[in-house]
Design an enzyme around this catalytic site. Sequence first.
Site, short mmCIF file in Angstrom:
data_model
loop_
_atom_site.label_atom_id
_atom_site.label_comp_id
_atom_site.label_asym_id
_atom_site.label_seq_id
_atom_site.Cartn_x
_atom_site.Cartn_y
_atom_site.Cartn_z
N CYS A 165 0.66 -1.05 -0.18
CA CYS A 165 -0.40 -0.07 -0.19
C CYS A 165 0.89 0.91 -0.27
CB CYS A 165 -0.91 0.12 1.20
SG CYS A 165 -2.19 -1.37 1.11
N TRP B 223 -2.73 -2.32 -2.17
CA TRP B 223 -2.34 -3.45 -2.27
C TRP B 223 -3.67 -4.94 -1.43
CZ3 TRP B 223 -0.21 -8.08 0.12
CH2 TRP B 223 -0.18 -9.41 -0.79
N ASN C 83 -1.59 1.70 5.79
CA ASN C 83 -0.66 0.52 5.55
C ASN C 83 -0.82 -0.43 5.86
OD1 ASN C 83 0.64 -1.08 3.79
ND2 ASN C 83 2.87 -0.22 4.40
N GLY C 84 -0.60 -1.64 6.79
CA GLY C 84 -0.56 -2.73 7.38
C GLY C 84 -1.78 -3.48 7.94
N GLU D 202 16.68 -16.41 -9.40
CA GLU D 202 16.37 -15.22 -9.31
C GLU D 202 15.75 -15.36 -11.05
OE1 GLU D 202 16.12 -11.06 -9.61
OE2 GLU D 202 15.44 -13.18 -8.51
N LYS E 39 11.98 -13.81 -11.70
CA LYS E 39 12.22 -12.20 -12.84
C LYS E 39 10.91 -13.41 -13.85
CE LYS E 39 14.29 -9.14 -10.35
NZ LYS E 39 13.29 -10.79 -9.62
N GLU F 51 7.67 -13.48 -11.79
CA GLU F 51 6.77 -12.25 -11.52
C GLU F 51 6.05 -11.73 -12.88
OE1 GLU F 51 9.24 -10.56 -7.82
OE2 GLU F 51 10.45 -10.89 -9.71
N HIS G 256 17.90 -35.50 -11.20
CA HIS G 256 17.15 -36.05 -10.57
C HIS G 256 15.75 -35.46 -10.35
CE1 HIS G 256 20.80 -37.79 -8.85
NE2 HIS G 256 21.66 -36.52 -8.57
N LYS H 97 5.53 -4.21 -4.16
CA LYS H 97 7.11 -3.65 -4.09
C LYS H 97 7.07 -4.61 -2.62
CE LYS H 97 10.90 -2.25 -5.52
NZ LYS H 97 11.44 -3.17 -6.39
#
Length: 609
Positions: A2, A72, A98-99, A485, A489, A492, A508, A604
Site C-alpha cells: 500500500c 494492495w 498501510n498494514g 533469480e 523474474k 513475476e 534427479h 514492491k
Amino acid sequence: MCGIVGYNGAQRALPLVTEGLQNLEYRGYDSAGVALSNGTLDVYKRSGEVSALLDALPESADQYRGIGHTRWSTHGPPTDANAHPHTDCTGDVAVVHNGIVENYDELKSELEAAGHAFTSETDTEVVPHLIETALADGKSPKAAVQWAVGRLEGSFAVVVTMAGVDALFATRQDSPLVVGYGDDGAFVASDVTAFLEHTRDVTYLADGDLAILGASDGQTAGDVRIERDGEPIEPERETLEWEADAAEKGGYDHYMLKEIHEQPSALRQALSGRVDPDAGTVDLDLELPAEYVGSLEEVQFVAAGTSNYAARYAAELVEELADVRATVEIASEYEFDGGRDPWRTLVVAVTQSGETADTLAAIRKASRAGARTMAVTNTLGSTVTREVDDSLFIRAGPEIGVAATKTFCSQVATMTMLSVALGRQRGTLSSDRASEVLSDLRGLPGAVQQVLDRTDDVEEVALELADSDAFFFVGRWLGHPVALEGALKLKEISYDHAEGFAAGELKHGPLALVTPETPVLAVLTEGSRPEQTLNNVKEAQAREAPVIGASSGDGAGQYLDVEWPVPDAGLLEPLITNVYWQLFAYYVADSKDRSIDKPRNLAKSVTVE
C-alpha cells in the site's frame, strides 16, 4: 505494501496528492482514493489503478490539505467500498492505512455494539470509528488520534485528516512513514518517491512517533511538529542524494527497463569511495571490532524473495573469501537455534526497502538471542537500520518497478565488498587475491554495459521463445542463485511457468519435464563450474530443448542454440549473466502485453507477514 501520501500547505492539495499516488503505485494498485478537507471533507475512491481514480476526480479543488492511498488488498477484495480513505459515521474523519490491524474483529464488534455502521470489509475502517468515538467523548483531535491508535494491535502506518481541523496527523508502528519538508508545505508518505520532485529534506518517523502537519499549537499550515511519548522532539532531518528525476521513467516504456539500464550507474554509486584495488582494501564505514570478526564462527543471512537470492550469492563469497561458515535463511522461516553461539554469529538482514516484515521479525529474533546484527539495505532511515547494530547501504537509488533488478545487482556487489572486508580483517584473504576481486568489482559497471549493448539480440531470442510451455534456468555454485533469480523474474512479470535449478539436479527429476517446448537457460561462466554444467546442457539438448547459454569461455557454443558472451569478471561473471536473464524476462513479458511494472498480486515492499 500500500502507498500513503499526504500534503498540507500553501498549494492546492489535489494535484500533489494524485501525483504522489502515481509515484507510489508500485506499492499497490488494486484501488485508490483521496480525501480533501477544509471545513468539510470530500472523499473520492475507485477500484482499479490510479488512472481509474483520476477519471472520477474533479478538474480542480480549492482544498490545501489532503491524503491519498493506493491499495494492495489484504482484508476484502478490491472494490470501491474497500478502497481507502475510510471515514466514520459522521463523514468528518478520513483515514488511510498501510498494514494489518490484528484485533480488528474485536474492535469492530465493540463499535457495532455501540451503534457504528460499517460500509467495507477492511480492517482499516475501525480506525476512523475509534477516532469518532474519542471526539464524541470530548477529546481533542490529536488526543483522539492517539487514543484510537493506542487501541490497535498489529502493524500500521496511519494518516488522518478531519473536517475543520487544519492539520494532518500521521503515526506508525512497523510500517514506513517519512515526512518531507517542502518550501510551500509539508508532505508525509510511505516512500520518498511520492514527493521527491518537491523536496529531498526528510525525517523518517520511528515507531510510535506522531507527526502533526499543519496549524497546531501555533504552527502554520506548512509546519511540522513531531512528538514522541507525548513530548515534542527535534527530529533528525536528512537530505537525500537522489535526484528528482530518479523516480521518473526517463523515456523508457517501463520503470523496469529503465532500472535494468541504470545498473552500471547504480554499481558505480555502490562502489564509489569504498574500494582500493591497488591496496586490496575496502572501506565500508562499519564498526566491527577486530576481536569479534576474528572470532566469527558463522554469518547468517536472512532475506526474502530476490534479496534471498542475493544473500545466497553472498554466502558463497563469504565462505570463499572470508573462510567462515555462511548460511542463508528464508526470513519467514527463521529461528535462531541449532546450538549457535550468539556472540560468534553475525546475522545479516538483506532487504531493499528496510521494511520487509518477515525480515524485520527475523532480525528481532536474532537480536533477542544476543547475536550481532547488520542490515544490507537501500533505504536510509528505514526501520531495519534503527534495529540493527550496523548498516551497509547499497546506494542503488529509488527502484520503482515491483520486480527488483538494479537492487539485486547492487546488493551482490555490496556484499562482495563485505566479504573482502571480512576476509582481510580475519587474515584469511591475501592482499593479492583481494586486489583481484576488487579489480573485477571496479570493472563491473563496464561489463554490465557490454551486456546492455546486446539488448537487441536478447529481444530477438525472447520473442522467438515467448510462447514456450515453460522455462528452466540452471547453474552451479554462484550460478545457482542467479538461475533462481532469473526464473523468479520471468514468473513475476510474464506469469509463465519458470523454474531455477542447481544444474546437477536436472537429472534427479526435473529432466522429465524437459521437451522441445521448454527452453533451458544456462549459466556457463567462471564461478558457475561451467564444465560440469555443460554436461547438463547436453542432457537437455538431447531431449531437443532449445538451450541458451551465457558463457565466458571457449568451447560451449557448439552445444548451444544461442550463446551470449559474458565479459571476464572472475567470481562476478554469474552476476553479469543475470542482466541477460532480466532482459529476456522483460521482452517475453512485453511481447504478451503484461503489466510489467505492476505485476498482478504483487507489491514492491512487503510490510505484512
